[in-house]
Each structure stands twice: as structure tokens, then as C-alpha cells.
Design a protein around this motif. Structure first.
Motif, PDB file in Angstrom:
ATOM      1  N   ILE A 183       0.398   1.620  -2.548  1.00 33.61           N
ATOM      2  CA  ILE A 183      -1.055   1.141  -3.106  1.00 33.61           C
ATOM      3  C   ILE A 183      -1.934   0.696  -1.810  1.00 33.61           C
ATOM      4  N   ARG A 184      -3.281   0.745  -1.972  1.00 35.33           N
ATOM      5  CA  ARG A 184      -3.701   0.434  -0.685  1.00 35.33           C
ATOM      6  C   ARG A 184      -3.955  -0.931  -0.637  1.00 35.33           C
ATOM      7  N   ALA A 185      -3.999  -1.153   0.678  1.00 32.58           N
ATOM      8  CA  ALA A 185      -3.916  -2.683   0.861  1.00 32.58           C
ATOM      9  C   ALA A 185      -4.495  -2.826   2.297  1.00 32.58           C
ATOM     10  N   TYR A 186      -4.587  -4.235   2.575  1.00 33.87           N
ATOM     11  CA  TYR A 186      -5.395  -4.410   4.165  1.00 33.87           C
ATOM     12  C   TYR A 186      -4.652  -5.604   4.622  1.00 33.87           C
ATOM     13  N   LEU A 187      -4.980  -5.736   6.163  1.00 36.72           N
ATOM     14  CA  LEU A 187      -4.426  -6.834   6.852  1.00 36.72           C
ATOM     15  C   LEU A 187      -5.441  -7.487   7.407  1.00 36.72           C
TER      16      LEU A 187
END
Length: 228
Positions: free
Chosen positions: A150-154
């Protein structure tokens, strides 16, 4: 496009990290032959129905194409025809002389078409050279250890990075998070682009301590040791 040796290269990619390796191989061959390079992916669904994971890889492939002077990315979406028919059509339209396929993509497309894509291509376009590249299995094929990406961010937090599923103004990296199966915590692998290179880093309880590329087998061994 006419080239000194009249060669044209087509790389067929399917979703997963193996696409990068296939494209690099295609770029190398195209550079040696001074030939145009085409990058093709095929999906039975319309583009606007694709999930974040697939869109992520498509964006990567477009970036790779942009870095090669004579490369062109092509996508055939909402495609109901057998994959071999679509590849053959693209090959004819662009005077393709060499096609590069990955072993994993071959296996996946065999499932879709209920037949051998290699045999079908040999019948459809017998005068095109086929290169079958052995590649590592896609992360979702690792015995069900990871869930669907799934799309995610840091987001940078001191000397570490926090995993988020919402985009913030402080977001540093955007990518795909593969959560480990059978856990309530955000353990898994985060895959993203950094300096034109695909990295996969370890995530533990939603935290990345360092942007160090990890080997999946090493990560799985470590997880098993933690559980015991």
C-alpha cells in the motif's frame, strides 16, 4: 527509427522490482547497438482502476524511460486480448527485433493467458529474438510473508523516520509499504526511490532507523529469530 544495425529493443515488464533489472538490461543492449528502446506493460484493468502499488511501479518505469535518450514507455491497459497478441502487435508496429522478458513475468502472464507466452510469441513473430531473464521472485510471492503493498510515506523524526499513510508537508519519501502478515504492528518492508535507485528498508513498529537496503531473506531470518 533507422539505426546503424537496424535493431529495436522491447522490454516487457510486470509489476514488481524485477522490472528495474529488465529495463537496465534493455538499456545496456540498446546502448551497445545504438538502438531505440521500448518499455511495455499490459494490464486487463483500466488505468484509473489500478491500485497504488501498480501506479507506483508505472511511475518508476516512466522515470527510467526518461533517463534513456531513445527510450519510450508504453502501457496497454483495459486489455482483454491474450498478452502474446498485444506484444506481437507492439513488436510489429515498432519494428522490434529483440524482446526481453522476465521469468517471473512469464510465469504470471502464463496464468493470465492459460498458455505458454514463449510458444505463442514464436508463432506470432518468429523472426524476433527472445531474451528470457532469470529474476528473483516478487515480494508478494515470498510464501505469503508480506501483505499486498500500500502507498505510504517516510517522515524524518530526529535520526530516524516514521512511517505514515497520509502525505504531510514534511514527507521525505513516498513509496510502497509491504506489511508482514499475521501481525497487528507495522512491521515490514518499505520500498521507494532514492537518487534514481530503488531501495527497500526494514520497518519495525512503524519506524525506520536507517535507509539501508535490506535483503529480504536476511529480514525474514531476523524476524524468525525475534519470534523465537
Amino acid at each position: 527509427m533507422d539505426t546503424p544495425c537496424n535493431e529495436s529493443i522491447l522490454v516487457c515488464v510486470y509489476y514488481g522490482p524485477n522490472g528495474e533489472r529488465l529495463i537496465k538490461r534493455g538499456c545496456k543492449i540498446a546502448n551497445l547497438m545504438q538502438a531505440p528502446l521500448y518499455i511495455l506493460t499490459i494490464d486487463p484493468k483500466p488505468f484509473d482502476e489500478l491500485d497504488a502499488e501498480k501506479v507506483f511501479y508505472i511511475e518508476q518505469w516512466k522515470e527510467y524511460a526518461n533517463t534513456h535518450a531513445t527510450a519510450q514507455f508504453m502501457m496497454k491497459d483495459n486489455e482483454s486480448r491474450p498478452v502474446s497478441k498485444v506484444i506481437a502487435e507492439v513488436a510489429r508496429e515498432n519494428n522490434i527485433t529483440q524482446i526481453i522478458l522476465g521469468q517471473t513475468a512469464h510465469s504470471r502472464w502464463e496464468q493470465i493467458t492459460k498458455g505458454s507466452i514463449i510458444n505463442a510469441l514464436v508463432r506470432e513473430i518468429p523472426f524476433v529474438d527472445l531474451h528470457i531473464i532469470s529474476v528473483a521472485r516478487y515480494i508478494r510471492d515470498e510464501e505469503g510473508i508480506y501483505e499486498k503493498g500500500i502507498r505510504a510515506y517516510l517522515i524524518k523524526d530526529g535520526d530516524r523516520y516514521n512511517l505514515s499513510f497520509n502525505h504531510h508537508k514534511d514527507t521525505l519519501y513516498e513509496g510502497i509499504f509491504f506489511k508482514e502478515a499475521d501481525t497487528d504492528f507495522n512491521h515490514g518492508i518499505f520500498r521507494f526511490m532514492k537518487d534514481d535507485e530503488t531501495l527497500q528498508v526494514q520497518v519495525t513498529e512503524g519506524i525506520v532507523t536507517e535507509l539501508k537496503n535490506v535483503d529480504l531473506q536476511t529480514a525474514m531470518i531476523r524476524d524468525n529469530a525475534d519470534e523465537s
